[in-house]
Design a protein around this motif. Sequence first.
Motif, PDB file in Angstrom:
ATOM      1  N   SER A 329     -25.518  24.672 -65.851  1.00  0.00           N
ATOM      2  CA  SER A 329     -25.936  24.677 -64.448  1.00  0.00           C
ATOM      3  C   SER A 329     -25.538  25.979 -63.770  1.00  0.00           C
ATOM      4  N   ARG A 330     -26.181  26.210 -62.629  1.00  0.00           N
ATOM      5  CA  ARG A 330     -25.802  27.384 -61.833  1.00  0.00           C
ATOM      6  C   ARG A 330     -25.983  27.069 -60.354  1.00  0.00           C
ATOM      7  N   VAL A 331     -25.247  27.811 -59.536  1.00  0.00           N
ATOM      8  CA  VAL A 331     -25.387  27.661 -58.093  1.00  0.00           C
ATOM      9  C   VAL A 331     -26.623  28.436 -57.664  1.00  0.00           C
ATOM     10  N   THR A 332     -27.555  27.765 -56.984  1.00  0.00           N
ATOM     11  CA  THR A 332     -28.794  28.451 -56.564  1.00  0.00           C
ATOM     12  C   THR A 332     -28.798  28.756 -55.074  1.00  0.00           C
ATOM     13  N   ALA A 333     -27.988  28.062 -54.299  1.00  0.00           N
ATOM     14  CA  ALA A 333     -27.928  28.355 -52.861  1.00  0.00           C
ATOM     15  C   ALA A 333     -26.565  27.940 -52.333  1.00  0.00           C
ATOM     16  N   MET A 334     -26.124  28.645 -51.306  1.00  0.00           N
ATOM     17  CA  MET A 334     -24.817  28.332 -50.751  1.00  0.00           C
ATOM     18  C   MET A 334     -24.795  28.771 -49.286  1.00  0.00           C
ATOM     19  N   ALA A 335     -24.329  27.912 -48.407  1.00  0.00           N
ATOM     20  CA  ALA A 335     -24.212  28.279 -46.990  1.00  0.00           C
ATOM     21  C   ALA A 335     -22.900  27.710 -46.476  1.00  0.00           C
ATOM     22  N   ALA A 336     -22.010  28.605 -46.027  1.00  0.00           N
ATOM     23  CA  ALA A 336     -20.690  28.159 -45.562  1.00  0.00           C
ATOM     24  C   ALA A 336     -20.678  28.069 -44.044  1.00  0.00           C
ATOM     25  N   ASP A 337     -19.941  27.075 -43.513  1.00  0.00           N
ATOM     26  CA  ASP A 337     -19.671  27.029 -42.067  1.00  0.00           C
ATOM     27  C   ASP A 337     -18.174  26.813 -41.894  1.00  0.00           C
ATOM     28  N   HIS A 338     -17.718  26.577 -40.667  1.00  0.00           N
ATOM     29  CA  HIS A 338     -16.265  26.511 -40.454  1.00  0.00           C
ATOM     30  C   HIS A 338     -15.623  25.320 -41.165  1.00  0.00           C
ATOM     31  N   ALA A 339     -16.399  24.267 -41.438  1.00  0.00           N
ATOM     32  CA  ALA A 339     -15.810  23.038 -41.987  1.00  0.00           C
ATOM     33  C   ALA A 339     -16.054  22.848 -43.481  1.00  0.00           C
ATOM     34  N   GLY A 340     -16.922  23.639 -44.074  1.00  0.00           N
ATOM     35  CA  GLY A 340     -17.206  23.434 -45.491  1.00  0.00           C
ATOM     36  C   GLY A 340     -18.365  24.289 -45.964  1.00  0.00           C
ATOM     37  N   VAL A 341     -18.909  23.912 -47.132  1.00  0.00           N
ATOM     38  CA  VAL A 341     -19.973  24.713 -47.732  1.00  0.00           C
ATOM     39  C   VAL A 341     -21.061  23.778 -48.269  1.00  0.00           C
ATOM     40  N   ASP A 342     -22.315  24.110 -47.949  1.00  0.00           N
ATOM     41  CA  ASP A 342     -23.434  23.407 -48.579  1.00  0.00           C
ATOM     42  C   ASP A 342     -23.819  24.191 -49.828  1.00  0.00           C
ATOM     43  N   VAL A 343     -23.808  23.496 -50.961  1.00  0.00           N
ATOM     44  CA  VAL A 343     -24.064  24.159 -52.233  1.00  0.00           C
ATOM     45  C   VAL A 343     -25.229  23.447 -52.912  1.00  0.00           C
ATOM     46  N   GLU A 344     -26.100  24.227 -53.546  1.00  0.00           N
ATOM     47  CA  GLU A 344     -27.171  23.614 -54.350  1.00  0.00           C
ATOM     48  C   GLU A 344     -26.946  24.044 -55.792  1.00  0.00           C
ATOM     49  N   VAL A 345     -26.916  23.047 -56.693  1.00  0.00           N
ATOM     50  CA  VAL A 345     -26.660  23.337 -58.107  1.00  0.00           C
ATOM     51  C   VAL A 345     -27.889  22.951 -58.917  1.00  0.00           C
ATOM     52  N   GLU A 346     -28.336  23.894 -59.759  1.00  0.00           N
ATOM     53  CA  GLU A 346     -29.508  23.626 -60.605  1.00  0.00           C
ATOM     54  C   GLU A 346     -29.047  23.326 -62.034  1.00  0.00           C
ATOM     55  N   PHE A 347     -29.564  22.214 -62.582  1.00  0.00           N
ATOM     56  CA  PHE A 347     -29.324  21.907 -63.996  1.00  0.00           C
ATOM     57  C   PHE A 347     -30.391  22.661 -64.787  1.00  0.00           C
ATOM     58  N   LEU A 348     -29.985  23.667 -65.535  1.00  0.00           N
ATOM     59  CA  LEU A 348     -30.937  24.627 -66.098  1.00  0.00           C
ATOM     60  C   LEU A 348     -31.960  24.016 -67.053  1.00  0.00           C
ATOM     61  N   PRO A 349     -31.590  23.049 -67.907  1.00  0.00           N
ATOM     62  CA  PRO A 349     -32.598  22.525 -68.838  1.00  0.00           C
ATOM     63  C   PRO A 349     -33.775  21.844 -68.146  1.00  0.00           C
ATOM     64  N   THR A 350     -33.559  21.201 -66.986  1.00  0.00           N
ATOM     65  CA  THR A 350     -34.655  20.469 -66.336  1.00  0.00           C
ATOM     66  C   THR A 350     -35.096  21.092 -65.021  1.00  0.00           C
ATOM     67  N   GLY A 351     -34.272  21.963 -64.469  1.00  0.00           N
ATOM     68  CA  GLY A 351     -34.589  22.542 -63.164  1.00  0.00           C
ATOM     69  C   GLY A 351     -34.226  21.618 -62.007  1.00  0.00           C
ATOM     70  N   GLU A 352     -33.648  20.453 -62.301  1.00  0.00           N
ATOM     71  CA  GLU A 352     -33.269  19.509 -61.241  1.00  0.00           C
ATOM     72  C   GLU A 352     -32.180  20.119 -60.361  1.00  0.00           C
ATOM     73  N   ARG A 353     -32.347  19.960 -59.046  1.00  0.00           N
ATOM     74  CA  ARG A 353     -31.392  20.557 -58.112  1.00  0.00           C
ATOM     75  C   ARG A 353     -30.581  19.479 -57.407  1.00  0.00           C
ATOM     76  N   THR A 354     -29.266  19.687 -57.347  1.00  0.00           N
ATOM     77  CA  THR A 354     -28.376  18.712 -56.719  1.00  0.00           C
ATOM     78  C   THR A 354     -27.695  19.359 -55.511  1.00  0.00           C
ATOM     79  N   PRO A 355     -27.906  18.776 -54.309  1.00  0.00           N
ATOM     80  CA  PRO A 355     -27.182  19.303 -53.143  1.00  0.00           C
ATOM     81  C   PRO A 355     -25.772  18.705 -53.076  1.00  0.00           C
ATOM     82  N   LEU A 356     -24.805  19.544 -52.745  1.00  0.00           N
ATOM     83  CA  LEU A 356     -23.418  19.077 -52.630  1.00  0.00           C
ATOM     84  C   LEU A 356     -22.825  19.619 -51.336  1.00  0.00           C
ATOM     85  N   ARG A 357     -22.041  18.810 -50.659  1.00  0.00           N
ATOM     86  CA  ARG A 357     -21.266  19.311 -49.526  1.00  0.00           C
ATOM     87  C   ARG A 357     -19.822  19.426 -50.023  1.00  0.00           C
ATOM     88  N   ALA A 358     -19.270  20.644 -49.994  1.00  0.00           N
ATOM     89  CA  ALA A 358     -17.914  20.853 -50.531  1.00  0.00           C
ATOM     90  C   ALA A 358     -16.994  21.351 -49.432  1.00  0.00           C
TER      91      ALA A 358
END
Length: 464
Positions: A329-358
């Motif tokens: 997998s790889r991180v395809t998008a990331m946006a940070a704010d004062h309280a955390g980070v929105d991250v999008e992770v792509e599973f490379l074999p299928t291209g499926e994208r998972t949004p995560l709030r970290a």
Amino acid sequence: MTSSHIGIDATSVAGRPGGHDDDLLDLIGIGFGPSNLALAIAVTEQAERDPGRALRVAFLERQPRFGWHRGMLLDDATMQISFLKDLVTQRNPASDFSFVTYLHRCGRLTDFINHKTLFPLRIEFHDYLEWAAHRVAHLVDYGQTVVDVRPVLDEGVIVAFAVTSQSADGTVTVRRARDVVVATGLSPRLPAGVVTGPRVWHNLDILSRVDAMPADPTPRRFVVVGAGQSAAEVVDHLHRTYDDAEVCAVFARWGYTPADDTPYANRIFDPDAVDVYFDADDRVKQMLFDYHRNTNYSVVDADLINDLYRREYQERVQGRQRLRMMNASRVTAMAADHAGVDVEVEFLPTGERTPLRADAVVYATGYTPGDPGGVLGTAGTLLARRVDGAPVVERDYRLVLEAPADAAVYLQGATEATHGIASTLLSNIAIRSGEIVDSILARRAAPAVTAPRRTLPAAVASVS
Ligand SMILES: Cc1cc2nc3c(=O)[nH]c(=O)nc-3n(C[C@H](O)[C@H](O)[C@H](O)COP(=O)(O)OP(=O)(O)OC[C@H]3O[C@@H](n4cnc5c(N)ncnc54)[C@H](O)[C@@H]3O)c2cc1C
């Protein structure tokens, strides 16, 4: 050490063999990590053996006190090399700067023997390095960032270097020495476009970042990017530290790859290997480097891999999974704010994208050895370069200058292309520092001006 403020003008020129100048040092070391600490000890021991040829030296370090990757002194992290590859033992097994002497002095030698390990805790090795640094503290000026190095000329020949450093309060100091040894270590590497901030970190300062995290609300999720030793250590540390947080490890490999520390492969780090490697042609060097990069790069201690797997499996059994391996997998998008980070992770074999709030994203994406041209500033413009842009380095770690010189700049660390994979590591620092002292003394005994390759532009000379 007391800083001296030396004005640079034509009357202060000295440094030609036989010349006399009380302010002129034999050697200035830039940076005071393990490499130049080992050199300070080699200089000290040489002076004890042969006081008549003692070198006058000073080391300049930007940190306010000695510290070896303090931000990664995780409680249970261990050394990746044998304690016998300490600051001195391979050069001088009788030295009282050895790790064994340190253990003896602090009353732990017998306990360490019973521990039956070659790999001390990193916090213990750091304590050893601090103990050794304290013993040569009179040679070091801490809180000094070197900002420029200018050649000092006499009749068109570089006879010394003027090293300019700046302290935290902005005070500028210039010191001069015949020779300079650059050992400024590694710089953190981040993927293109990634900028660190309160919620986006490089692992190098993970401990202080974790300390600074607000306790309320309790962190719920961390994302750790990378598949090397530091990445696995950070995953382990966050997982242990935050009982309620999910730790997502994101990396492109299918799984963590174990570090090859088997004995035959380990020989690539031997002092003798440097001679062989240095003389080999570039194609062979690259081949050997590629064969053995898994001794050091993007690999993880097998014990740690097994421990992480055991924990992840245990969590599956218990139905409460906090350790989440997002492999291939790889991180395809990331946006940070004062309280955390929105991250999008792509599973490379299928291209499926998972949004995560970290709560935070940690990039454990490695380090690069800095080019010495940066810290050398003015003198850096005189470095001879290979076609690939790397500086040309002699076997004795001297940088080749495109100017007539009987002064020299040595380089510790960023010499992987010429001296092999051990260059950025601790494996050879005892032997290497001895070789540099020998080279300096040999050049004193038989000074030889290197052949002029081009006329020096007036702008690069400190004094002419
Ligand atoms: C977390 C971690 C663990 C590691 N563990 C191991 C291990 O177990 N075994 C191993 O062999 N290697 C290990 N390494 C590799 C590491 O590169 C070496 O351990 C070691 O740090 C090399 O020593 P050095 O003195 O060359 O560089 P550094 O330790 O990086 O020291 C360079 C020093 O130069 C100073 N400096 C930089 N620029 C300037 C300037 N302009 N002016 C003044 N001072 C300056 C820095 O502040 C720093 O103190 C590890 C690396 C990391 C990041």
